[in-house]
Design an enzyme around this catalytic site. Sequence first.
Site, PDB file in Angstrom:
ATOM      1  N   GLU A 110       0.832  -1.216   0.000  1.00 34.26           N
ATOM      2  CA  GLU A 110       0.000   0.000   0.000  1.00 34.26           C
ATOM      3  C   GLU A 110       0.859   1.256   0.000  1.00 34.26           C
ATOM      4  O   GLU A 110       0.700   2.127   0.873  1.00 34.26           O
ATOM      5  CB  GLU A 110      -0.939  -0.003   1.221  1.00 34.26           C
ATOM      6  N   GLU A 121      -5.308  -8.448   0.181  1.00 27.92           N
ATOM      7  CA  GLU A 121      -5.943  -8.150   1.479  1.00 27.92           C
ATOM      8  C   GLU A 121      -7.429  -7.982   1.206  1.00 27.92           C
ATOM      9  O   GLU A 121      -7.812  -7.071   0.450  1.00 27.92           O
ATOM     10  CB  GLU A 121      -5.385  -6.883   2.118  1.00 27.92           C
TER      11      GLU A 121
HETATM   12  O1  AHR Z   1      -4.553  -5.764   7.667  1.00 26.96           O
HETATM   13  C1  AHR Z   1      -4.368  -4.606   8.433  1.00 26.96           C
HETATM   14  C2  AHR Z   1      -3.746  -3.467   7.637  1.00 26.96           C
HETATM   15  O2  AHR Z   1      -4.691  -3.040   6.668  1.00 26.96           O
HETATM   16  C3  AHR Z   1      -2.526  -3.786   6.845  1.00 26.96           C
HETATM   17  O3  AHR Z   1      -1.357  -3.687   7.607  1.00 26.96           O
HETATM   18  C4  AHR Z   1      -2.535  -2.763   5.769  1.00 26.96           C
HETATM   19  O4  AHR Z   1      -1.845  -3.190   4.616  1.00 26.96           O
HETATM   20  C5  AHR Z   1      -4.012  -2.529   5.532  1.00 26.96           C
HETATM   21  O5  AHR Z   1      -4.343  -1.212   5.335  1.00 26.96           O
END
Ligand code: AHR
Length: 489
Positions: free
Chosen positions: A172, A290
């Site tokens: 990110e 994610e």
């Molecule tokens: O999964 C929790 C956090 O959410 C991660 O560290 C990040 O990549 C995302 O924004």
Amino acid sequence: MKSKIIINKNFTVGKIDDRLYGSFVEHIGRVVYNGIYDPEHETADDMGFRQDVLEAVKELDIPIVRYPGGNYLSAYNWEDGIGDKAQRPTKLDLAWRSIETNEVGIDEFQEWAKRAGTSVMMAVNMGTRGADEARECVEYCNSDTPTYWADKRRKNGFEKPFGIKTWCLGNEMGGLGQICRKTPDEYGRLAVDCAKVMKLVDPSIELILCGSSHRGMPRFGEWELTVLNYAYELVDYLSIHQYYGSDDNIADFFAKPCDMDDYIKSVLAMCDSIKAYKKSGKRIMLSFDEWNIFGKGLVAEPKAVEKAPHLFECEYTFADALVIGMMMMTLQNNCDRVKIACLAQLVNAIAPIMTENGGGLWRQTIFYPFKLMSKNGRGEAMKTAIYCDTYSTSKHSDIPYLASSVIHNDQKREIVIFAVNRSLDEDMELDATIEDFGEYRLVEHIRIYSDDLNATNSINDEKIHPEAVDPNRATVLKKHSWNMLRYKY
Ligand code: AHR
């Protein structure tokens, strides 16, 4: 309510890559310490891994686990987590303002992955660091050359390379709170440099380029187009992330998987526009590395600087389990372009598995649809024709009451329909027509259902769990239920 689904052997979406059922272990909260690792725990193995957790993880049949972050990655020095544990530094983790003892690093995690029957998807720090550390990390993990970092791995007791195939170029990197956040141009340039040297060390690795942190980012779109323009020919996947908040308006909440589908298609349109612009013969795939729901009770800021704080822990409801099941259908239905997906995360933080420090564990509501779809969702996803009523809200229109995906596994000679009835008050009769497979019969109907959409699981009571339904009766999908229908032909 009546619904109909038509499946035909000749019409497929594509083969499902097993890595669609991946997960994520970040050094955040109690995912690692007091999650997968606790040398004091009564089930701890010779390396300090909780075996009760390992067993629960194995139930999910996860082929790949992303590591070590997440936001944690952007100030992480991977060298802190290798070699003699007594010599490893205790550091202040800046992403989650926690104490990191580095008792677990890549040396341990790759071993944990073997014990869990999974593989590692490694990520390199592109926040505070860059090309040099990235190439050294690849050498340490994957090289069998007689050179400094490969020799160091051997000295640390690992003669054979870890053989990590899939690597993330940061995490990110445009994220608002990301350490050493980059502009799209800064990240694009850095990604090119890192990708080149990493692939020079090991040409067999696959690389994942960071997309936007989520669709609502101010530079969403501009980010994708810019970074792909820099790195298109050097990378294999573009990363995509999305968490949905548990919505009190259930009709809207149940529509989120449609939003996820639209998000995937929007990002693919950008990937393919860069392909056209560059006149490239290569098609970039997506790594949805994610995805999850931010469930109720989630706390994202630590109260104090300590080791393994209770961070990102949330309680999942039955409604969350239905949405997770539908999000997985969205991934399956896009499997021609989404090759990797990671449920974020695995233990304790936004997780299907919860542990007590020094105590037992339990499976959250979302554990069960994930498990059943991971185990029974291997093969090829089928295109379907669906006939059912739809609903609209002020935010979403034409949402079909029937959410579904269909997987054909030719080795097992079976077709599996995953189906959610989104209706809050009506059961649904499902007429499934399966064409060109010859004779077929329904052999199993598994359902997850509760009258109470807010029901949760706890260490003493796993209220939400799958139950068998008689497959010889007409197929009825109860109101707001998740279902798996297994046909043999
Ligand atoms: O999964 C929790 C956090 O959410 C991660 O560290 C990040 O990549 C995302 O924004």
